[in-house]
Every structure is written in structure tokens, then in C-alpha cells.
Design a protein around this motif. Sequence first.
Motif, mmCIF file in Angstrom:
data_model
loop_
_atom_site.group_PDB
_atom_site.id
_atom_site.type_symbol
_atom_site.label_atom_id
_atom_site.label_comp_id
_atom_site.label_asym_id
_atom_site.label_seq_id
_atom_site.Cartn_x
_atom_site.Cartn_y
_atom_site.Cartn_z
ATOM 1 N N PHE A 90 60.727 -35.506 -25.835
ATOM 2 C CA PHE A 90 61.029 -34.081 -25.895
ATOM 3 C C PHE A 90 61.682 -33.699 -27.213
ATOM 4 C CE2 PHE A 90 60.492 -34.863 -21.412
ATOM 5 C CZ PHE A 90 59.893 -33.697 -20.942
ATOM 6 N N ALA A 91 61.636 -32.401 -27.527
ATOM 7 C CA ALA A 91 62.163 -31.878 -28.785
ATOM 8 C C ALA A 91 63.661 -32.091 -28.937
ATOM 9 C CB ALA A 91 61.831 -30.387 -28.903
ATOM 10 N N ASP A 92 64.388 -32.288 -27.831
ATOM 11 C CA ASP A 92 65.842 -32.502 -27.923
ATOM 12 C C ASP A 92 66.191 -33.964 -28.200
ATOM 13 O OD1 ASP A 92 65.305 -33.704 -25.485
ATOM 14 O OD2 ASP A 92 66.847 -32.604 -24.372
ATOM 15 N N GLY A 93 65.173 -34.811 -28.397
ATOM 16 C CA GLY A 93 65.400 -36.225 -28.683
ATOM 17 C C GLY A 93 65.319 -37.115 -27.461
ATOM 18 N N ALA A 94 65.282 -36.525 -26.272
ATOM 19 C CA ALA A 94 65.164 -37.323 -25.044
ATOM 20 C C ALA A 94 63.760 -37.902 -24.954
ATOM 21 C CB ALA A 94 65.452 -36.459 -23.819
ATOM 22 N N SER A 95 63.683 -39.126 -24.476
ATOM 23 C CA SER A 95 62.395 -39.793 -24.284
ATOM 24 C C SER A 95 62.467 -40.561 -22.976
ATOM 25 C CB SER A 95 62.119 -40.737 -25.451
ATOM 26 O OG SER A 95 60.849 -41.338 -25.298
ATOM 27 N N PHE A 96 61.423 -40.418 -22.168
ATOM 28 C CA PHE A 96 61.400 -41.056 -20.859
ATOM 29 C C PHE A 96 60.108 -41.818 -20.656
ATOM 30 C CE2 PHE A 96 63.639 -36.937 -20.335
ATOM 31 C CZ PHE A 96 64.916 -37.426 -20.126
ATOM 32 N N ARG A 97 60.194 -42.913 -19.922
ATOM 33 C CA ARG A 97 59.031 -43.689 -19.492
ATOM 34 C C ARG A 97 58.965 -43.519 -17.980
ATOM 35 N NH1 ARG A 97 56.794 -47.366 -22.978
ATOM 36 N NH2 ARG A 97 56.320 -48.819 -21.285
ATOM 37 N N ILE A 98 58.050 -42.680 -17.530
ATOM 38 C CA ILE A 98 57.954 -42.325 -16.116
ATOM 39 C C ILE A 98 56.813 -43.114 -15.482
ATOM 40 C CG2 ILE A 98 57.699 -40.439 -14.466
ATOM 41 C CD1 ILE A 98 58.451 -38.527 -16.835
ATOM 42 N N PRO A 99 57.114 -43.988 -14.524
ATOM 43 C CA PRO A 99 56.053 -44.764 -13.868
ATOM 44 C C PRO A 99 55.063 -43.851 -13.135
ATOM 45 C CG PRO A 99 58.210 -45.714 -13.400
ATOM 46 C CD PRO A 99 58.452 -44.380 -14.061
ATOM 47 N N PHE A 100 53.782 -44.210 -13.204
ATOM 48 C CA PHE A 100 52.755 -43.447 -12.482
ATOM 49 C C PHE A 100 53.106 -43.359 -11.002
ATOM 50 C CE2 PHE A 100 49.236 -45.157 -15.559
ATOM 51 C CZ PHE A 100 49.764 -44.402 -16.596
ATOM 52 N N GLU A 101 53.625 -44.450 -10.445
ATOM 53 C CA GLU A 101 53.979 -44.457 -9.026
ATOM 54 C C GLU A 101 55.007 -43.369 -8.719
ATOM 55 O OE1 GLU A 101 55.722 -47.408 -5.512
ATOM 56 O OE2 GLU A 101 55.992 -47.962 -7.617
ATOM 57 N N LEU A 102 56.026 -43.236 -9.558
ATOM 58 C CA LEU A 102 57.045 -42.213 -9.340
ATOM 59 C C LEU A 102 56.418 -40.824 -9.408
ATOM 60 C CD1 LEU A 102 60.199 -41.843 -8.978
ATOM 61 C CD2 LEU A 102 60.217 -41.353 -11.418
ATOM 62 N N MET A 103 55.546 -40.610 -10.387
ATOM 63 C CA MET A 103 54.866 -39.323 -10.500
ATOM 64 C C MET A 103 54.058 -39.023 -9.236
ATOM 65 S SD MET A 103 53.480 -39.447 -14.433
ATOM 66 C CE MET A 103 52.594 -37.891 -14.281
ATOM 67 N N ARG A 104 53.360 -40.035 -8.730
ATOM 68 C CA ARG A 104 52.500 -39.835 -7.567
ATOM 69 C C ARG A 104 53.318 -39.592 -6.302
ATOM 70 N NH1 ARG A 104 50.365 -38.506 -3.908
ATOM 71 N NH2 ARG A 104 48.335 -39.050 -3.023
ATOM 72 N N VAL A 105 54.404 -40.355 -6.141
ATOM 73 C CA VAL A 105 55.266 -40.237 -4.963
ATOM 74 C C VAL A 105 55.985 -38.884 -4.940
ATOM 75 C CG1 VAL A 105 57.394 -41.162 -3.952
ATOM 76 C CG2 VAL A 105 55.555 -42.707 -4.610
ATOM 77 N N TYR A 106 56.325 -38.369 -6.127
ATOM 78 C CA TYR A 106 57.029 -37.088 -6.236
ATOM 79 C C TYR A 106 56.129 -35.986 -6.795
ATOM 80 C CZ TYR A 106 61.532 -39.068 -4.979
ATOM 81 O OH TYR A 106 62.574 -39.660 -4.297
ATOM 82 N N SER A 107 54.834 -36.086 -6.593
ATOM 83 C CA SER A 107 53.928 -35.043 -7.065
ATOM 84 C C SER A 107 54.394 -33.682 -6.544
ATOM 85 C CB SER A 107 52.502 -35.313 -6.573
ATOM 86 O OG SER A 107 51.662 -34.215 -6.892
ATOM 87 N N PRO A 108 54.378 -32.664 -7.404
ATOM 88 C CA PRO A 108 54.816 -31.339 -6.966
ATOM 89 C C PRO A 108 53.771 -30.595 -6.127
ATOM 90 C CG PRO A 108 54.204 -31.284 -9.276
ATOM 91 C CD PRO A 108 54.113 -32.728 -8.840
ATOM 92 N N SER A 109 52.712 -31.256 -5.734
ATOM 93 C CA SER A 109 51.647 -30.616 -4.952
ATOM 94 C C SER A 109 52.077 -30.330 -3.517
ATOM 95 C CB SER A 109 50.415 -31.524 -4.917
ATOM 96 O OG SER A 109 50.692 -32.667 -4.132
ATOM 97 N N ALA A 110 51.408 -29.387 -2.875
ATOM 98 C CA ALA A 110 51.670 -29.080 -1.464
ATOM 99 C C ALA A 110 51.310 -30.275 -0.583
ATOM 100 C CB ALA A 110 50.881 -27.844 -1.030
ATOM 101 N N GLU A 111 50.324 -31.062 -1.006
ATOM 102 C CA GLU A 111 49.919 -32.252 -0.247
ATOM 103 C C GLU A 111 51.076 -33.234 -0.081
ATOM 104 O OE1 GLU A 111 47.109 -36.126 -1.056
ATOM 105 O OE2 GLU A 111 46.427 -34.214 -1.849
ATOM 106 N N VAL A 112 51.955 -33.299 -1.070
ATOM 107 C CA VAL A 112 53.105 -34.212 -1.044
ATOM 108 C C VAL A 112 54.372 -33.472 -0.615
ATOM 109 C CG1 VAL A 112 54.587 -35.694 -2.460
ATOM 110 C CG2 VAL A 112 52.102 -35.737 -2.779
ATOM 111 N N GLN A 113 54.615 -32.304 -1.192
ATOM 112 C CA GLN A 113 55.854 -31.568 -0.936
ATOM 113 C C GLN A 113 55.816 -30.754 0.350
ATOM 114 O OE1 GLN A 113 58.588 -32.027 -2.729
ATOM 115 N NE2 GLN A 113 57.480 -33.416 -4.076
ATOM 116 N N GLY A 114 54.627 -30.526 0.906
ATOM 117 C CA GLY A 114 54.514 -29.680 2.087
ATOM 118 C C GLY A 114 54.576 -28.217 1.691
ATOM 119 N N HIS A 115 54.647 -27.366 2.688
ATOM 120 C CA HIS A 115 54.676 -25.929 2.447
ATOM 121 C C HIS A 115 56.058 -25.339 2.653
ATOM 122 C CE1 HIS A 115 50.340 -25.694 1.932
ATOM 123 N NE2 HIS A 115 50.216 -26.452 2.994
#
Length: 139
Positions: free
Chosen positions: A27-52
Motif C-alpha cells: 500500500f501507498a502508506d508503506g504497509a505490505s501484507f502477504r495474505i494467504p489465498f485460504e484466508l481470502m477464501r474463508v473470509y470472502s466478502p460474498s453473500a455466499e460466505v457472509q450470508g445476508h
Amino acid sequence: MAGLQKNTPAPQDITVHGASRVLEVSFADGASFRIPFELMRVYSPSAEVQGHGPGQEVLQTGKRLVDLEGLEPVGNYAIKPTFSDGHDSGLFTWEYLYFLGSEQDQLWADYERRLQAAGTERDAPMPEKAGAGCSSHAH
């Protein structure tokens, strides 16, 4: 979602590391992250994962080896990943990616607690969906 900041800086660089299954976001503020695909998939912001709504979240399991098969930009505010299990309905805004990266230790701990409370394991296969739509009622 709690922890999201509306003034999150835009990513300067996004790199997919397929062999290690991580998305590296700087990111532009100097922060850098390594986000595992699994974490992205488990916490997907989709309704399929988050519900309604609150309490309707669907606990994701069996995602440790999920790969990222595609990554599309969405305007100047998000990316839309396509995962190897076919999931492609989550839009990951810059704020949400920053949240996932900066809070991943807490998110992993919360995920482990949710798995334990559900009496299941991280690598358990996802249960088959009963019926159509968002209903989870058996007939």
C-alpha cells in the motif's frame, strides 16, 4: 465490517504468489501484507460466505489448498478473485484487503474458534448444500 477504514491508501503493487498461495499487497502508506489465498477464501466478502445478515455466515472448510485462478480489477477500488473451487463472487475492496492483511492473526484465531465451536476441522470437506437458494432447511 469492523476495522475497515474509509481512508485506506490504494495498493501500489499486487503480486500473486501461486507456489506459496499468497497475495502480496503493498500500500501507498508503506504497509505490505502477504495474505494467504485460504484466508481470502474463508473470509470472502460474498453473500455466499457472509450470508445476508448477522448470524448467517457460512463456515468455510477444506480451503487450505485453494488456488487463485484469476484476478480482475474492479474499477479503482477492488479486485475480484476467481478461486480454484469455483468461488468468484467476492469483491475485495482496498479497505477489505488492508483489513485482511493487518488483522490476519486475529482472523485466523477467530476462524479456529469458529471451527472448534462447530465441531469441525479446517480441512473437513464442505457439506453438500441441501435444496436450492439460501435456505438451509431440510425437507
